[in-house]
Write a protein that holds these residues in place. Structure first.
Motif, PDB file in Angstrom:
ATOM      1  N   PRO A 192      -7.721   0.000  -4.903  1.00 38.42           N
ATOM      2  CA  PRO A 192      -8.704   0.495  -3.943  1.00 38.42           C
ATOM      3  C   PRO A 192      -8.142   1.673  -3.160  1.00 38.42           C
ATOM      4  O   PRO A 192      -6.929   1.785  -2.939  1.00 38.42           O
ATOM      5  N   ALA A 193      -9.027   2.566  -2.712  1.00 40.58           N
ATOM      6  CA  ALA A 193      -8.598   3.800  -2.055  1.00 40.58           C
ATOM      7  C   ALA A 193      -7.773   3.537  -0.803  1.00 40.58           C
ATOM      8  O   ALA A 193      -6.873   4.312  -0.465  1.00 40.58           O
ATOM      9  N   ASP A 194      -8.071   2.436  -0.096  1.00 45.25           N
ATOM     10  CA  ASP A 194      -7.362   2.151   1.155  1.00 45.25           C
ATOM     11  C   ASP A 194      -6.220   1.138   0.975  1.00 45.25           C
ATOM     12  O   ASP A 194      -5.689   0.613   1.951  1.00 45.25           O
ATOM     13  N   HIS A 195      -5.840   0.895  -0.268  1.00 43.37           N
ATOM     14  CA  HIS A 195      -4.797  -0.102  -0.533  1.00 43.37           C
ATOM     15  C   HIS A 195      -3.445   0.414  -0.051  1.00 43.37           C
ATOM     16  O   HIS A 195      -2.964   1.457  -0.498  1.00 43.37           O
ATOM     17  N   ASP A 196      -2.828  -0.332   0.869  1.00 38.62           N
ATOM     18  CA  ASP A 196      -1.527   0.044   1.424  1.00 38.62           C
ATOM     19  C   ASP A 196      -0.487  -0.967   0.975  1.00 38.62           C
ATOM     20  O   ASP A 196      -0.501  -2.114   1.413  1.00 38.62           O
ATOM     21  N   ALA A 209       1.446  -2.855   3.764  1.00 42.08           N
ATOM     22  CA  ALA A 209       0.736  -3.692   4.733  1.00 42.08           C
ATOM     23  C   ALA A 209       1.220  -5.134   4.622  1.00 42.08           C
ATOM     24  O   ALA A 209       1.716  -5.569   3.574  1.00 42.08           O
ATOM     25  N   HIS A 256      -1.168   7.054  -6.215  1.00 48.55           N
ATOM     26  CA  HIS A 256      -1.784   6.370  -5.068  1.00 48.55           C
ATOM     27  C   HIS A 256      -0.780   6.202  -3.931  1.00 48.55           C
ATOM     28  O   HIS A 256      -1.088   6.499  -2.763  1.00 48.55           O
ATOM     29  N   ARG A 276      -0.085   9.308  -1.849  1.00 51.13           N
ATOM     30  CA  ARG A 276      -1.098   9.638  -0.844  1.00 51.13           C
ATOM     31  C   ARG A 276      -1.043   8.691   0.356  1.00 51.13           C
ATOM     32  O   ARG A 276      -1.130   9.120   1.505  1.00 51.13           O
ATOM     33  N   VAL A 277      -0.870   7.377   0.063  1.00 47.98           N
ATOM     34  CA  VAL A 277      -0.980   6.376   1.123  1.00 47.98           C
ATOM     35  C   VAL A 277       0.323   6.229   1.900  1.00 47.98           C
ATOM     36  O   VAL A 277       0.323   6.138   3.136  1.00 47.98           O
ATOM     37  N   LYS A 300       2.040  10.212   2.347  1.00 45.82           N
ATOM     38  CA  LYS A 300       1.094  11.155   2.958  1.00 45.82           C
ATOM     39  C   LYS A 300       1.123  12.512   2.264  1.00 45.82           C
ATOM     40  O   LYS A 300       1.021  13.561   2.897  1.00 45.82           O
TER      41      LYS A 300
END
Length: 547
Positions: free
Chosen positions: A25-29, A32, A103, A106-107, A110
């Protein structure tokens, strides 16, 4: 969100359906809370120069490695940054891995993390080059992460962190492992990750040798059960959009385990990282070593690639034969049975001839083994025909696949179908004869020459779908050139020839002097002194075996 039920899970079509989709998913960190599992953290935090990971399927180590590689490539040189090269066993794994890296760039870092497809220039050992499809993510640090679509021939040409994924399933595991060791000279780091592929696979051998103190790898054992204990089911639920429950966890676990049915060894190998004894190598090292004996000659002859254009090639071949092979034939016992098997090759692989002699108690011993590399067709035919002319009480089985068909047919035409069989080996033929060959090695009724090359050739016989077959691998021999199980196939063909009785011709050749080395056998199998002024051909027709 709803939790899975036992009615839903068994309907999934394959084991891979039980695990998260490969696109994050695009917001997968990944950093976290609750994302990384304990075994992934332990793998990433291990800063050893050499790392080994024996894993169960889909336990998240490639994910963890991609995150670690992203952090390495994003760091400056002073902070330990470096280039990373990822080498999978199949193209799809390379694509999955580079998507993870893009991915994470980007996450976590940055950075834009754009995935670029390009052609990687792979330098071959002979100086030529080829193009390999590859993908890379370039970082502001100046370093990059590269995923290759296939294994480069020159891994030594890479520099940085090299990751070999599913190493046990690479075409030539041992060569991969040997090559990456050269990277350490310039400060490289090596990560070897794999599920198992049989107890005798080079990946498992590396683990055993490391535990014995022969290497300095750190070893991580990551079975499926450990991943489940560390929260694998909960991560699956997160990716699938399920609500984790105790009942759902048990249903999911039961479906995974039951997907293997009664194949418990396959299940334990794929999930628990326990190598199967009944898979992988069919003729293990210990078995081959048990059958080896000192003093059995191996006669190699290697020529240049342009030797076939040499006008003197036949004269050179005759001199080589007279010096190296004729004395071995003269030393054979003419009263005993003999068999010959040949695995034919013109270039690339070896052309191997195995001649065996029957001993006491149905024990057969390889009398000598000839290994020809790049020898032209006409010279090979001369060598084979001379051997068969000089043997007594013999049968031969010859490889009749590909280029060997013409060679085998010519021998059958000259010596007859009762003596020579043209064999086009199939999976069924291997399934019939390899078990008999293995049994002969086990009970000591088929004896082999000494040498690591002989062992390496036999270890390329593998179980495929439960039946013995030849691996597609090539291994580097003691001469630095590649082999493809050639002496194992020649030995198998020779052993298969022992099942038949050679036709008797109602004569016994004249006795040859036991200690004399002067003179030799003529084309009829008779011993002739060194000086023989008689005409070579009489007026009577000459029959094979004499009148």
């Amino acid at each position: 969100m709803r939790s899975p039920t036992p009615q839903v899970l068994p309907a999934l079509s394959s084991l891979d359906d039980l695990f998260p989709v490969r696109l994050l998913p695009a917001d997968h960190d990944p950093l976290a809370d609750g994302i990384l599992m304990a075994h992934q953290v332990a793998w990433i935090e291990d800063r050893s120069i050499l790392k080994l990971g024996a894993k169960g399927r889909r336990t998240g180590i490639t994910y963890g490695e991609a995150l670690d590689n992203t952090l390495i490539a994003a760091a400056s040189l002073s902070a330990g940054g470096d280039n990373v090269f990822y080498i999978p066993d199949v193209k799809d794994k390379g694509i999955e891995y580079i998507r993870y890296v893009g991915h994470f760039a980007r996450v976590v870092s940055k950075e834009l993390g754009t995935i670029q497809e390009f052609l990687f220039e792979d330098r071959l050992p002979n100086g030529d080059s080829r193009k390999i499809t590859a993908w890379r993510v370039q970082f502001l640090s100046g370093f990059r992460v590269v995923a290759l679509a296939s294994r480069p021939a020159n891994i030594r040409g890479l520099q940085g962190v090299v990751v070999i994924d599913e190493a046990a399933f690479h075409a030539d595991v041992a060569a991969v492992i040997d090559a990456v060791n050269a990277l350490l000279i310039w400060g490289g780091r090596i990560r070897i990750i794999s599920s198992h592929n049989g107890e005798e696979n080079a990946f498992n051998t590396l683990i055993k040798d490391t535990r014995a103190g022969l290497y300095d790898y750190s070893i991580h054992h990551i079975p499926f059960s450990l991943a489940v204990k560390n929260g694998l089911y909960e991560r699956v639920c997160l990716m699938r959009g399920w609500t984790p429950t105790q009942a759902g966890r048990q249903a999911w676990l039961n479906t995974v385990l039951r997907s293997y049915g009664p194949r418990h060894e396959a299940r334990d190998e794929e999930l628990e990282a326990i190598p199967r004894k009944s898979s992988g190598v069919y003729l293990p090292r210990a078995l081959v070593q048990k059958a080896q004996r000192q003093g059995i000659p191996i006669v190699p002859w290697s020529v240049s690639e342009t030797f076939y254009l040499d006008d003197e090639r036949m004269a050179v071949g005759k001199r080589w034969f007279a010096e190296h092979v004729r004395p071995l034939l003269a030393a054979l016992d003419s009263s005993k049975r003999h068999v010959l098997g040949q695995d034919f090759a013109r270039d690339g692989d070896l052309s191997v001839i195995v001649v065996a002699e029957e001993g006491l108690g149905d024990v057969w011993s390889v009398a000598f083994q000839i290994e020809l590399r790049r020898v032209p067709f006409d010279v090979q035919r001369y060598i084979l025909f001379e051997i068969l002319d000089l043997l007594t009480r013999w049968l031969a089985k010859l490889d009749a696949r590909g280029n060997g068909q013409s060679h085998a047919e010519a021998a059958q035409q000259k010596f007859g179908v009762d003596r020579v069989e043209c064999v086009m080996a199939t999976a069924q033929w291997y399934a019939l004869h390899f078990p008999e060959y293995r049994a002969a090695l086990e009970d000591g009724t088929w004896l082999l020459p000494m040498g690591e090359d002989v062992i390496a050739d036999h270890r390329l016989v593998v179980l495929r779908n439960g039946f013995p077959a030849m691996s597609d691998q090539h291994v580097k021999g003691q001469d630095g050139e590649f082999r493809h199980g050639d002496s194992a196939i020649a030995g198998l063909l020779a052993h298969a020839a022992t099942d038949s009785e050679p036709m008797e011709y109602g004569y016994r050749p004249a006795a040859r002097p036991a200690a004399s080395t002067e003179g030799g056998l003529d084309r009829d199998g008779f011993w002739r002194p060194a000086r023989d002024d008689r005409p070579r051909h009489s007026l009577l027709p000459r029959f094979r075996g004499g009148l």
